[in-house]
Design an enzyme around this catalytic site. Structure first.
Site, PDB file in Angstrom:
ATOM      1  N   ASP A  65       0.810  -1.227   0.000  1.00 22.64           N
ATOM      2  CA  ASP A  65       0.000   0.000   0.000  1.00 22.64           C
ATOM      3  C   ASP A  65       0.841   1.276   0.000  1.00 22.64           C
ATOM      4  OD1 ASP A  65      -2.247  -1.711   0.270  1.00 22.64           O
ATOM      5  OD2 ASP A  65      -1.860  -1.804   2.423  1.00 22.64           O
ATOM      6  N   LYS A 114       2.073   2.216  -5.113  1.00 23.37           N
ATOM      7  CA  LYS A 114       2.805   1.756  -6.305  1.00 23.37           C
ATOM      8  C   LYS A 114       1.993   1.968  -7.573  1.00 23.37           C
ATOM      9  CE  LYS A 114       3.163  -2.372  -4.496  1.00 23.37           C
ATOM     10  NZ  LYS A 114       2.750  -2.120  -3.124  1.00 23.37           N
ATOM     11  N   GLY A 146      -4.177  -4.540  -4.416  1.00 25.84           N
ATOM     12  CA  GLY A 146      -5.174  -3.551  -4.818  1.00 25.84           C
ATOM     13  C   GLY A 146      -4.450  -2.275  -5.197  1.00 25.84           C
ATOM     14  N   HIS A 147      -4.305  -2.042  -6.494  1.00 25.81           N
ATOM     15  CA  HIS A 147      -3.598  -0.847  -6.957  1.00 25.81           C
ATOM     16  C   HIS A 147      -4.615   0.210  -7.371  1.00 25.81           C
ATOM     17  CE1 HIS A 147       0.265  -3.283  -7.969  1.00 25.81           C
ATOM     18  NE2 HIS A 147       0.056  -3.131  -6.686  1.00 25.81           N
ATOM     19  N   GLN A 180       2.061  -6.073  -3.104  1.00 23.83           N
ATOM     20  CA  GLN A 180       2.413  -6.123  -1.671  1.00 23.83           C
ATOM     21  C   GLN A 180       3.708  -5.331  -1.432  1.00 23.83           C
ATOM     22  OE1 GLN A 180       1.575  -9.581  -3.054  1.00 23.83           O
ATOM     23  NE2 GLN A 180      -0.446  -8.718  -2.799  1.00 23.83           N
TER      24      GLN A 180
END
Ligand code: IMP
Length: 431
Positions: A16, A19, A43-44, A227
């Site tokens: 988080d 990225k 989750g991007h 991650q």
């Protein structure tokens, strides 16, 4: 620096770090964007002209026309999630077709993986990892145990059914004996997966051949880590980690491109620290200071919506990440979240049982006892969201960044001062 090989974007904290936005910026300057590990646990979030995209499996390059996006063999793939993401992107006007390739060697996340992930966590108390419940750990465990099922198997239906029946016979025994859960039916699972396989067919490829051919033709490749290093299976805070190599070491195993194809490693680091899930977190702020960072930074999981634990920047942990990834440069994100603070503490060492520690301990018990040694920096107390050049930043903000890069021994490449694509300062682009 102008690297000859691909650029690898790695989170250097507990994930988080933001990225998605950095990858989005670099994707504009790349030909191929590749995911090499993890799965739907990632989750991007990318905001493009006010429109928000949350990507879990598909590389962020999909938002740039003309880029090839590859889901490598190291990813664990839930076909239902992949297709939902394809539909959502198309619904928002994003083209998805020949610009997406999925490895035929990637392992499939099966319904029993998700079920066992959730049931395995329940009732674990202190030992609970706080997973995303996406079936990641059980899927990688089956890969290592050689009872996994791969994307390519879907196109040999009788072999797929055979592999499924064999795996399910064991899983159903576990489900009944350990959890009193009724058995899952192989036929129902096979029908669903084979239907998804038909929809996925245009994307499935031998991505090892594809990627090596792209590299040989001099295409600019971007590796998108999911991650973060402190969640890496080998170098993170084991056992409170994810089940893949989330650092730069995972690139070759997860793509089939040899290590010499990595030209530079860009570490993405948040100006403070967050963590979701359990495990030690030496600089964690459990009181109102932590709540403030969470609210200002919008620190809620992109995949699960869980509130993230928040704390000060931890230079000891990040130095460890610099070491294992060979970080060449940093992108610092969410600097604007610190805008209204009078003082900004940074952890420069740990104190453990009266001893000063400047290296990141492998032993989780030591880390759990570590108390941060904090050095305070003056804040800038003004909004920096309008800054577009490094020199637009207030002196105190530049001092804060310079202090971080000095402590980490790595140069600064980018600074993010807001959610939008435009709210980015490029200090010294590697591409
Ligand atoms: P899993 O990857 O779902 O097995 O979860 C293992 C640990 O990694 C848990 O602490 C999760 O919260 C954390 N985790 C997994 N994916 C992400 C991510 O993309 N960002 C932050 N934490 C993650």
């Amino acid at each position: 620096m102008k690297p000859t090989g691909g650029i690898c974007v790695i989170g250097v904290q507990w994930g988080d770090e933001g990225k998605g936005k950095i990858v989005d910026w670099l994707a504009e300057r790349s030909d191929v964007v590749v995911r090499y590990q993890g799965g739907g646990n990632a989750g991007h979030t990318v905001v493009v002209r006010g429109q928000k995209f949350v990507l879990h499996l598909i590389p962020s390059g999909i938002l740039h026309p003309g880029r090839l996006n590859v889901i490598g063999n190291g990813v664990v793939l839930d076909p239902e999630q992949l297709l939902a993401e394809v539909d959502e992107l198309r619904g928002k006007g994003v083209a998805v077709g020949r610009n997406l390739a999925v490895s035929n060697r990637a392992h499939l996340v099966m319904p029993y993986h998700k079920l066992l992930d959730r049931l395995g966590e329940e009732g674990q108390g202190e030992a609970k990892i706080g997973t995303t419940n996406r079936g990641i750990g059980p899927c990688y465990a089956d890969k290592a145990a050689r009872i996994g099922i791969r994307v390519g198997d879907l196109y040999h239906p009788s072999y797929f059914r055979e592999r499924l029946a064999r795996a399910l016979a064991e899983k159903n025994r576990i489900l009944r004996a350990l959890y009193g859960h009724p058995p899952l039916r192989a036929e129902a699972i096979a029908e669903r997966y084979l239907a998804w396989a038909r929809r996925m067919r245009p994307f499935v490829a031998d991505t090892v051949e594809l990627l090596n051919a792209q590299a040989a033709r001099g295409k600019r490749i971007l590796f998108e880590g999911a991650q973060g290093t402190l969640l890496d299976l080998d170098f993170g805070t084991y056992p409170f980690v994810t089940s893949s190599n989330a650092d730069a070491c995972g690139v070759s195993a997860g793509t089939g491109l040899p290590p010499k194809r990595i030209g530079c490693v860009l570490g993405v680091v948040k100006a403070y620290t967050t963590r979701v899930g359990s495990g030690p977190f030496p600089t964690e702020l459990t009181g109102p200071e932590g709540d403030r960072l969470r609210e200002r930074g919008g620190e809620y999981g992109a995949t699960t919506g869980r509130p993230r634990r928040c704390g000060w920047f931890d230079a000891v942990a990040v130095r460890h990440a610099v070491l294992v990834n060979g970080i060449d440069a940093f992108a610092v994100t969410k600097l604007d979240v610190l805008d209204d603070l009078a003082e900004i503490p940074v952890c420069t060492a740990y104190r453990v049982r009266g001893r000063r520690l400047t290296t990141f301990p492998a032993d989780i018990r030591t880390l759990a006892e570590a108390k941060p040694v904090l050095t305070s920096h003056p804040g800038w107390r003004t909004s920096i969201r309008g800054a577009r050049r490094y020199r637009d930043l207030p002196v105190a903000a530049r001092r804060y960044l310079e202090s971080l890069t000095r402590q980490l021994g790595v140069r600064l490449e980018m600074v993010s001062v807001g959610k939008d694509r435009e709210e980015t300062i490029v200090v010294d682009a590697c591409r």
